[in-house]
Design an enzyme around this catalytic site. Structure first.
Site, PDB file in Angstrom:
ATOM      1  N   LYS A 185     -12.839  -6.542   0.936  1.00  0.00           N
ATOM      2  CA  LYS A 185     -12.356  -6.305   2.307  1.00  0.00           C
ATOM      3  C   LYS A 185     -12.689  -4.863   2.695  1.00  0.00           C
ATOM      4  O   LYS A 185     -12.321  -3.924   1.980  1.00  0.00           O
ATOM      5  CB  LYS A 185     -10.845  -6.517   2.381  1.00  0.00           C
ATOM      6  CG  LYS A 185     -10.243  -6.091   3.722  1.00  0.00           C
ATOM      7  CD  LYS A 185      -8.728  -6.247   3.715  1.00  0.00           C
ATOM      8  CE  LYS A 185      -8.116  -5.653   4.985  1.00  0.00           C
ATOM      9  NZ  LYS A 185      -6.650  -5.702   4.975  1.00  0.00           N
TER      10      LYS A 185
ATOM     11  N   HIS B  63      -9.967   0.892   3.171  1.00  0.00           N
ATOM     12  CA  HIS B  63      -9.636   1.180   4.572  1.00  0.00           C
ATOM     13  C   HIS B  63     -10.093   2.577   4.902  1.00  0.00           C
ATOM     14  O   HIS B  63      -9.802   3.518   4.169  1.00  0.00           O
ATOM     15  CB  HIS B  63      -8.120   1.083   4.801  1.00  0.00           C
ATOM     16  CG  HIS B  63      -7.586  -0.301   4.667  1.00  0.00           C
ATOM     17  ND1 HIS B  63      -7.371  -0.904   3.449  1.00  0.00           N
ATOM     18  CD2 HIS B  63      -7.227  -1.214   5.605  1.00  0.00           C
ATOM     19  CE1 HIS B  63      -6.903  -2.134   3.643  1.00  0.00           C
ATOM     20  NE2 HIS B  63      -6.814  -2.342   4.947  1.00  0.00           N
TER      21      HIS B  63
ATOM     22  N   ASP C 245     -38.389  -2.499  58.589  1.00  0.00           N
ATOM     23  CA  ASP C 245     -39.427  -2.981  57.694  1.00  0.00           C
ATOM     24  C   ASP C 245     -39.411  -2.218  56.378  1.00  0.00           C
ATOM     25  O   ASP C 245     -40.301  -2.348  55.555  1.00  0.00           O
ATOM     26  CB  ASP C 245     -40.808  -2.834  58.338  1.00  0.00           C
ATOM     27  CG  ASP C 245     -41.041  -3.944  59.341  1.00  0.00           C
ATOM     28  OD1 ASP C 245     -41.700  -3.691  60.342  1.00  0.00           O
ATOM     29  OD2 ASP C 245     -40.515  -5.054  59.103  1.00  0.00           O
TER      30      ASP C 245
ATOM     31  N   LYS D 169     -22.243  -0.989  35.910  1.00  0.00           N
ATOM     32  CA  LYS D 169     -23.090  -1.908  36.675  1.00  0.00           C
ATOM     33  C   LYS D 169     -24.420  -1.265  37.089  1.00  0.00           C
ATOM     34  O   LYS D 169     -25.445  -1.931  37.116  1.00  0.00           O
ATOM     35  CB  LYS D 169     -22.345  -2.419  37.906  1.00  0.00           C
ATOM     36  CG  LYS D 169     -21.217  -3.391  37.575  1.00  0.00           C
ATOM     37  CD  LYS D 169     -20.606  -3.983  38.829  1.00  0.00           C
ATOM     38  CE  LYS D 169     -19.539  -4.996  38.478  1.00  0.00           C
ATOM     39  NZ  LYS D 169     -18.971  -5.654  39.653  1.00  0.00           N
TER      40      LYS D 169
ATOM     41  N   ARG E 253       0.819  -1.214   0.000  1.00  0.00           N
ATOM     42  CA  ARG E 253       0.000   0.000   0.000  1.00  0.00           C
ATOM     43  C   ARG E 253       0.849   1.259   0.000  1.00  0.00           C
ATOM     44  O   ARG E 253       1.942   1.268   0.554  1.00  0.00           O
ATOM     45  CB  ARG E 253      -0.926  -0.004   1.214  1.00  0.00           C
ATOM     46  CG  ARG E 253      -2.157  -0.816   0.970  1.00  0.00           C
ATOM     47  CD  ARG E 253      -3.121  -0.675   2.121  1.00  0.00           C
ATOM     48  NE  ARG E 253      -3.351  -1.988   2.683  1.00  0.00           N
ATOM     49  CZ  ARG E 253      -3.274  -2.289   3.952  1.00  0.00           C
ATOM     50  NH1 ARG E 253      -2.968  -1.362   4.837  1.00  0.00           N
ATOM     51  NH2 ARG E 253      -3.502  -3.500   4.365  1.00  0.00           N
TER      52      ARG E 253
ATOM     53  N   ARG F  31     -13.124  -8.791  15.185  1.00  0.00           N
ATOM     54  CA  ARG F  31     -12.126  -9.749  14.723  1.00  0.00           C
ATOM     55  C   ARG F  31     -12.597 -11.189  14.926  1.00  0.00           C
ATOM     56  O   ARG F  31     -12.116 -12.109  14.285  1.00  0.00           O
ATOM     57  CB  ARG F  31     -10.791  -9.492  15.416  1.00  0.00           C
ATOM     58  CG  ARG F  31     -10.207  -8.167  14.958  1.00  0.00           C
ATOM     59  CD  ARG F  31      -9.003  -7.729  15.740  1.00  0.00           C
ATOM     60  NE  ARG F  31      -8.599  -6.394  15.343  1.00  0.00           N
ATOM     61  CZ  ARG F  31      -7.792  -6.119  14.311  1.00  0.00           C
ATOM     62  NH1 ARG F  31      -7.307  -7.101  13.583  1.00  0.00           N
ATOM     63  NH2 ARG F  31      -7.486  -4.877  14.018  1.00  0.00           N
TER      64      ARG F  31
HETATM   65  P1  NAP Z   1     -14.898   1.148  43.968  1.00  0.00           P
HETATM   66  O1  NAP Z   1     -16.375   1.083  43.808  1.00  0.00           O
HETATM   67  O2  NAP Z   1     -14.141   2.206  43.288  1.00  0.00           O
HETATM   68  O3  NAP Z   1     -14.595   1.219  45.552  1.00  0.00           O
HETATM   69  C1  NAP Z   1     -13.297   1.341  46.008  1.00  0.00           C
HETATM   70  C2  NAP Z   1     -13.279   1.301  47.518  1.00  0.00           C
HETATM   71  O4  NAP Z   1     -11.922   1.308  47.906  1.00  0.00           O
HETATM   72  C3  NAP Z   1     -13.935   2.498  48.176  1.00  0.00           C
HETATM   73  O5  NAP Z   1     -14.460   2.089  49.407  1.00  0.00           O
HETATM   74  C4  NAP Z   1     -12.749   3.433  48.384  1.00  0.00           C
HETATM   75  O6  NAP Z   1     -12.904   4.286  49.483  1.00  0.00           O
HETATM   76  C5  NAP Z   1     -11.658   2.474  48.679  1.00  0.00           C
HETATM   77  N1  NAP Z   1     -10.364   3.012  48.291  1.00  0.00           N
HETATM   78  C6  NAP Z   1      -9.942   3.298  47.044  1.00  0.00           C
HETATM   79  N2  NAP Z   1      -8.693   3.777  47.078  1.00  0.00           N
HETATM   80  C7  NAP Z   1      -8.330   3.809  48.374  1.00  0.00           C
HETATM   81  C8  NAP Z   1      -7.149   4.199  49.041  1.00  0.00           C
HETATM   82  N3  NAP Z   1      -6.103   4.675  48.361  1.00  0.00           N
HETATM   83  N4  NAP Z   1      -7.102   4.089  50.387  1.00  0.00           N
HETATM   84  C9  NAP Z   1      -8.162   3.627  51.078  1.00  0.00           C
HETATM   85  N5  NAP Z   1      -9.319   3.238  50.506  1.00  0.00           N
HETATM   86  C10 NAP Z   1      -9.397   3.321  49.158  1.00  0.00           C
HETATM   87  O7  NAP Z   1     -14.229  -0.229  43.502  1.00  0.00           O
HETATM   88  P2  NAP Z   1     -14.900  -1.681  43.498  1.00  0.00           P
HETATM   89  O8  NAP Z   1     -15.648  -1.887  42.227  1.00  0.00           O
HETATM   90  O9  NAP Z   1     -15.594  -1.906  44.755  1.00  0.00           O
HETATM   91  O10 NAP Z   1     -13.594  -2.607  43.392  1.00  0.00           O
HETATM   92  C11 NAP Z   1     -12.703  -2.719  44.485  1.00  0.00           C
HETATM   93  C12 NAP Z   1     -11.702  -3.829  44.179  1.00  0.00           C
HETATM   94  O11 NAP Z   1     -12.352  -5.083  44.178  1.00  0.00           O
HETATM   95  C13 NAP Z   1     -11.096  -3.739  42.782  1.00  0.00           C
HETATM   96  O12 NAP Z   1      -9.987  -2.916  42.797  1.00  0.00           O
HETATM   97  C14 NAP Z   1     -10.759  -5.177  42.443  1.00  0.00           C
HETATM   98  O13 NAP Z   1      -9.401  -5.470  42.721  1.00  0.00           O
HETATM   99  C15 NAP Z   1     -11.635  -5.977  43.356  1.00  0.00           C
HETATM  100  N6  NAP Z   1     -12.598  -6.775  42.577  1.00  0.00           N
HETATM  101  C16 NAP Z   1     -12.530  -8.115  42.688  1.00  0.00           C
HETATM  102  C17 NAP Z   1     -13.423  -8.898  41.996  1.00  0.00           C
HETATM  103  C18 NAP Z   1     -13.350 -10.382  42.111  1.00  0.00           C
HETATM  104  O14 NAP Z   1     -14.165 -11.072  41.483  1.00  0.00           O
HETATM  105  N7  NAP Z   1     -12.420 -10.911  42.876  1.00  0.00           N
HETATM  106  C19 NAP Z   1     -14.407  -8.326  41.182  1.00  0.00           C
HETATM  107  C20 NAP Z   1     -14.430  -6.940  41.099  1.00  0.00           C
HETATM  108  C21 NAP Z   1     -13.528  -6.171  41.804  1.00  0.00           C
HETATM  109  P3  NAP Z   1     -13.648   5.701  49.394  1.00  0.00           P
HETATM  110  O15 NAP Z   1     -15.098   5.418  49.636  1.00  0.00           O
HETATM  111  O16 NAP Z   1     -12.989   6.498  50.457  1.00  0.00           O
HETATM  112  O17 NAP Z   1     -13.376   6.244  48.012  1.00  0.00           O
END
Ligand code: NAP
Length: 552
Positions: free
Chosen positions: A137, A112, A341, A282, A59, A175
């Site tokens: 393509k 493209h 409640d 979510k 190209r 893809r």
């Molecule tokens: P989120 O909604 O952003 O909540 C984060 C939480 O962590 C809040 O309570 C926040 O406090 C606190 N936080 C963030 N930074 C902080 C810091 N520097 N010091 C102190 N507290 C802090 O996140 P989320 O969706 O709940 O996800 C949290 C974690 O869960 C993810 O990072 C991931 O690793 C894990 N996770 C695991 C799964 C699994 O299936 N195992 C699935 C999803 C997520 P504040 O309220 O003060 O901001």
């Protein structure tokens, strides 16, 4: 059956021959020889030593190529490739009439668009198909996965072999999906390290993880939406599960920057049967759904959307009680916070009003489709997380009565708080922002403790639901080592890295460490159960996740 083509974009003939061999070893069906990437080349040698059928391209810079060519020289090179037996040459739309055809090789006529989407994609495809070449393509640059929908319509209706690609991250799923809808081939990098286009997958992953060659009209479709999404482990574990279950199914990821509700409706109409939903969609997914189960409603967020195409199917689900009940939970008629409640307060800042559990969403545009498939919202995080803790104590009966310290009050913490508050534990929530922690504690009937007052708490289990310790900030921990109680269960929902600082210190202090992969796998296994009615094999899903994390 679709084919996988590996682009070879290297500077010399010797490097190209070596790359073609590696492409073959990786499982490619053919290679695209990018002559414009080569400082100089010996066409005869390239074709003589090709281990696979080739597509020869050269190209111009203005066509996305890497060097300037005299047009006569460029087209002469393509003709020479055909004379030397090249299986395919690729020529840009508009140049084809000047190309002299030779030999039995086929001509791919390509267009493209590196900046966006053509105004009239169907018209363009019709025009190209009418120009007497062998393959059409079309490569475009979507700004949203919704832009890719017309590509799938083209694939379905193509009168002859078609290649359709959405370039860039927003087109990544094309893809694979283009093959599902009938495209002739798709492109994959020889190795993950050589994937130089955003969204490009490695050949081996396309073949083994996504079963690219086996995709067809009967392939069932599932996916995950989020932003960012590129490093999601979900495709690895879901596709591994389907393969083991013998399901002809494909699970792809979509970076959806905005308009998640529109995306869900459009891709459900395209044929998708279920979606995983991750940050930041979510709450929007909950709002978009026609119906919401009690768990998702109580948490205020959906991590799972099931698409119900037939009203009959929906009735069967209801009759089986599955909609009101995810495996293991008692059916609930409507969740109430402990000791009151009242129905729970409105979920955390929903983008639109959420429908009542078990009812059709009355608000068109914010869920509540008037026609088309129904979207059902679930949340599998809560049960998955509580199951990890229960398993660490030897069962849910043993978990009851324990004191659980929950660190965090965000999305995952909400799911855990909701699940744990129904598990008979004494729940104590600690969070950086006290107001948010207190609100969640009040909502689920838990206690709240400031982070600097954890010293005196005799907990049986501590759960990290914050991102502290997650890559790249692997030196962070939510709980100072001296506060880790020997003999307690320490569950970190963070799973990348698998052995977080918190878990390493837990081991050192004689606590029992539970990593976050178990929860991740379990919430996915429940999604598969909701969508297909079948059980996945968690151990295999865990292995797939660990392999992706480089933890094997
Ligand atoms: P989120 O909604 O952003 O909540 C984060 C939480 O962590 C809040 O309570 C926040 O406090 C606190 N936080 C963030 N930074 C902080 C810091 N520097 N010091 C102190 N507290 C802090 O996140 P989320 O969706 O709940 O996800 C949290 C974690 O869960 C993810 O990072 C991931 O690793 C894990 N996770 C695991 C799964 C699994 O299936 N195992 C699935 C999803 C997520 P504040 O309220 O003060 O901001």
């Amino acid at each position: 059956m679709g084919l996988i083509c590996a682009p070879v974009s290297v500077p010399s003939t010797a490097a190209a021959v070596e790359a073609m061999r590696r492409a073959k070893a990786a499982g490619a069906d053919l290679v695209e020889l990018r002559l414009d990437a080569m400082a100089g080349f010996d066409l005869r040698e390239l074709l003589e030593y090709r281990p696979l059928p080739v597509v020869v391209t050269c190209r111009r810079r203005d066509q996305g190529g890497l060097r300037d060519w005299e047009e006569a020289d460029r087209l002469g090179t393509l003709t020479r490739a055909l004379e030397l037996g090249a299986e395919h040459v690729d020529v840009e739309l508009g140049s084809e009439s000047a190309l002299r055809r030779a030999g039995s090789g086929r001509v791919i006529l390509s267009h493209h668009d590196f900046a966006g989407m053509p105004a009239d994609l169907p018209g363009l495809a019709r025009d190209m198909a009418g120009r007497g070449m062998d393959v059409v393509k079309i490569a475009v640059t979507p700004a949203h996965p919704l832009d890719c929908l017309p590509l799938y319509a083209l694939c379905r209706a193509a009168p002859g072999p078609l290649i359709a690609i959405g370039m860039g991250e927003f087109g990544a799923a094309t893809r694979l999906l283009a093959l599902r809808f009938g495209a002739w081939l798709s492109y994959g990098a020889i190795t993950p390290e050589e994937a130089n286009a955003p969204g490009q997958l490695a050949v081996a992953d396309m073949a083994a993880v996504y079963r690219a060659r086996e995709l067809g009209p009967a392939t069932r479709l599932f996916g995950v939406i989020g932003d960012p999404i590129a490093h999601s482990l979900s495709p690895a574990i879901h596709n591994a599960a389907y393969r083991q279950m013998g399901l002809d199914a494909l699970y792809v990821s979509f970076r959806v920057p905005d308009r998640p509700a529109e995306f869900l409706r459009a891709y459900a109409a395209l044929g998708f049967e279920g979606f995983s939903v991750t940050i930041p969609h979510k709450e929007a997914a909950l709002a978009a759904a026609d119906e919401v189960d009690d768990v998702a409603q109580a948490i205020g967020a959906a991590n799972t959307i099931a698409v119900i195409r037939e009203p009959e199917e929906e009735r069967r689900r209801r009759d089986s009680g599955r909609f009101a009940k995810l495996s293991g939970w008692e059916p609930v008629a409507g969740w109430r916070p402990a000791g009151t409640d009242e129905r729970p307060a409105a979920p955390a800042s929903p983008k639109a009003s959420t429908p009542e559990p078990g009812t059709r969403n009355p608000e068109p545009g914010t869920g509540g489709s008037q026609s088309g498939p129904l979207l059902l919202a679930h949340n599998t995080d809560a049960e998955a997380a509580v199951a990890q803790l229960a398993a660490a104590f030897g069962g849910s009966e043993q978990l009851a009565g324990k004191t659980v310290l929950l660190l965090g009050a965000g999305g995952v913490a909400r799911a855990l708080a909701w699940g744990l508050s129904r598990s008979g534990v004494r729940l104590v929530i600690a969070n950086r922002t006290a107001g948010r922690g207190q609100a969640l504690a009040a909502e689920v009937g838990a206690e709240f403790l400031p982070l600097d007052a954890l010293g005196g708490l005799a907990y049986d289990a501590a759960v990290n639901a914050t991102p502290l310790g997650m890559k790249p900030n692997v030196d962070a921990t939510p709980l100072p080592e001296h506060l880790v109680r020997p003999g307690a269960v320490v569950f970190d929902t963070v799973y990348n890295p698998l052995r977080t600082r918190l878990l390493r210190e837990a081991n050192r202090r004689g606590a029992r460490a539970v990593d976050g992969i178990g929860m991740f796998v379990e919430q996915a296994a429940q999604q598969i159960r909701i969508w297909t009615g079948q059980r996945a094999w968690p151990r295999l899903m865990r292995e797939a996740a660990l392999a992706r994390l480089g933890e094997t």
